[in-house]
Design an enzyme around this catalytic site. Sequence first.
Site, PDB file in Angstrom:
ATOM      1  N   ASP A  99       0.727  -1.279  -0.051  1.00 41.72           N
ATOM      2  CA  ASP A  99       0.017  -0.133   0.006  1.00 41.72           C
ATOM      3  C   ASP A  99       0.697   1.339   0.011  1.00 41.72           C
ATOM      4  O   ASP A  99       0.260   2.536  -0.067  1.00 41.72           O
ATOM      5  CB  ASP A  99      -0.702   0.017   1.350  1.00 41.72           C
ATOM      6  CG  ASP A  99      -1.950  -1.176   1.266  1.00 41.72           C
ATOM      7  OD1 ASP A  99      -2.424  -1.444  -0.028  1.00 41.72           O
ATOM      8  OD2 ASP A  99      -2.378  -1.760   2.344  1.00 41.72           O
ATOM      9  N   HIS A 100       2.135   0.893   0.041  1.00 40.19           N
ATOM     10  CA  HIS A 100       2.873   2.400   0.270  1.00 40.19           C
ATOM     11  C   HIS A 100       4.124   2.145  -0.541  1.00 40.19           C
ATOM     12  O   HIS A 100       5.245   1.481  -0.212  1.00 40.19           O
ATOM     13  CB  HIS A 100       3.599   2.426   1.764  1.00 40.19           C
ATOM     14  CG  HIS A 100       4.222   3.560   2.352  1.00 40.19           C
ATOM     15  ND1 HIS A 100       5.370   3.743   2.061  1.00 40.19           N
ATOM     16  CD2 HIS A 100       3.598   4.661   2.419  1.00 40.19           C
ATOM     17  CE1 HIS A 100       5.821   4.836   2.557  1.00 40.19           C
ATOM     18  NE2 HIS A 100       4.765   5.663   2.913  1.00 40.19           N
ATOM     19  N   PHE A 101       4.177   2.324  -1.950  1.00 43.10           N
ATOM     20  CA  PHE A 101       2.945   3.262  -2.313  1.00 43.10           C
ATOM     21  C   PHE A 101       2.369   2.443  -3.774  1.00 43.10           C
ATOM     22  O   PHE A 101       3.179   1.370  -4.353  1.00 43.10           O
ATOM     23  CB  PHE A 101       3.453   4.575  -3.075  1.00 43.10           C
ATOM     24  CG  PHE A 101       3.948   5.241  -2.068  1.00 43.10           C
ATOM     25  CD1 PHE A 101       3.145   6.080  -1.220  1.00 43.10           C
ATOM     26  CD2 PHE A 101       5.267   5.552  -1.968  1.00 43.10           C
ATOM     27  CE1 PHE A 101       3.606   6.914  -0.414  1.00 43.10           C
ATOM     28  CE2 PHE A 101       5.672   6.239  -0.756  1.00 43.10           C
ATOM     29  CZ  PHE A 101       4.965   7.217  -0.100  1.00 43.10           C
ATOM     30  N   VAL A 159       7.997   0.890  -0.519  1.00 50.85           N
ATOM     31  CA  VAL A 159       9.165   1.172   0.392  1.00 50.85           C
ATOM     32  C   VAL A 159       8.634   1.318   1.616  1.00 50.85           C
ATOM     33  O   VAL A 159       7.527   1.435   2.166  1.00 50.85           O
ATOM     34  CB  VAL A 159       9.612   2.428   0.109  1.00 50.85           C
ATOM     35  CG1 VAL A 159      10.441   2.794  -1.332  1.00 50.85           C
ATOM     36  CG2 VAL A 159       8.633   3.564   0.122  1.00 50.85           C
TER      37      VAL A 159
END
Lengths: 130, 171
Positions: B33-35, B46
Site C-alpha cells: 500500500d506504500h505506495f 518502500v
Amino acid sequence: MALTQDDVFSKVQQVLVDALGADDDEVTTDAKLVADLGAESIDFLDIVFRLEKAFNIKIEQGEMIPDNVLNDPQYVTDGKVTDNGMAVLRQRLPHANVDEFDASRRVDDFVDIFTVNTIVQFVQSKLDKG
Amino acid sequence: MRWIWIDRILELERGKRCLAIKNVTLAEDVLHDHFRATANHPPQPVMPNTLIIEAMAQTAGILVGHANDFTEKVILAKITTARFCAVAPPGYCLKFTAQIERIDAAGAATTGTVERIDVATGKSQHLADIDLIFSHIDKNMSGLEFPDHNFVFTDQFFDILRQSGFTPPGG
C-alpha cells in the site's frame, strides 16, 4: 569567561526554539512555556537535557521543576497548594516568581510559573554556583 | 500483539549503544500500500518512514531499558529529530545504530542513524538521522500511576534478545 545575562538568554532561547519548535521572536523573556510556547510535560525533560548540554551543567531530577511537591497530598488540598506546600515551592524555586501563583494556588495554574525568564534565572543560578 | 520492526540485535553495549538490523521484504503487506500504482506511476514499495522511526524506537528502547535491567517502563515520548535522505525498498537491509546521549531517573535521550545496506554489493548508504526522548513513565511529572507489570518489555522483546545471542533478565 563568565557568560553575561544576554549570553545566557540567547542560549536558553536557542534551546527553547529547538525543543519546542518555536520561533525566535516568540521566545521573549515573559513568554510562558506552556501557555505561549506550547510546551507539554515531556518537553521539560527535553529542555533539561538540552540545557545541560548547552551550558555543560548537571540538573538533577526535580531541581528545575519540583515535580513531587504537587503530587504530595500533604502539600495539596482540594486541588490547591497549602501554606506548607507554598513554603516548599518557594524554597525549591528560588529562580521563579511564585507570587502570582500564590494568588490562585491552583495546581492547574502551576505551570504558568515557568516563563523564559524563569529558565534563564535558573541557569544563571546554576552557573553562579559553579 | 506488538509489531516488532527489527529482526536481530548485533551489538548491545550497556548504557552506550545498540545496533540492530531489519530486512525489508515484499512479504510485508504494508509495502503493497506504500505506495500503490497510480494511473501514471508503477507501484513503488518502500518501508514507511514512520515505521523506520518505530524500528529506531525499538532499538533505542531496548538500549535504554537494558541500562536499568529492564526494570523501567520505557516509553517513546518525543521524536526530537527525524531526517531522511533515502528510501528503504524491499531487498535492502537497514542497520540501526542507537546511542544514549543522556539518561537519568526521569528518562533518556538517544541519537540514532539508519543505514541502508545493499546486500548484493555490501555497499552502505546513509538513510536517516533519528533522535528520540524516552520517559521512564513510573517517574513521570504528572504523578500518574501505571500497572506494576512491565507492559513495555514483553517476551517478544526478550525473544529477540535471546535469538540474537543475548541473555535477557531471568535467562
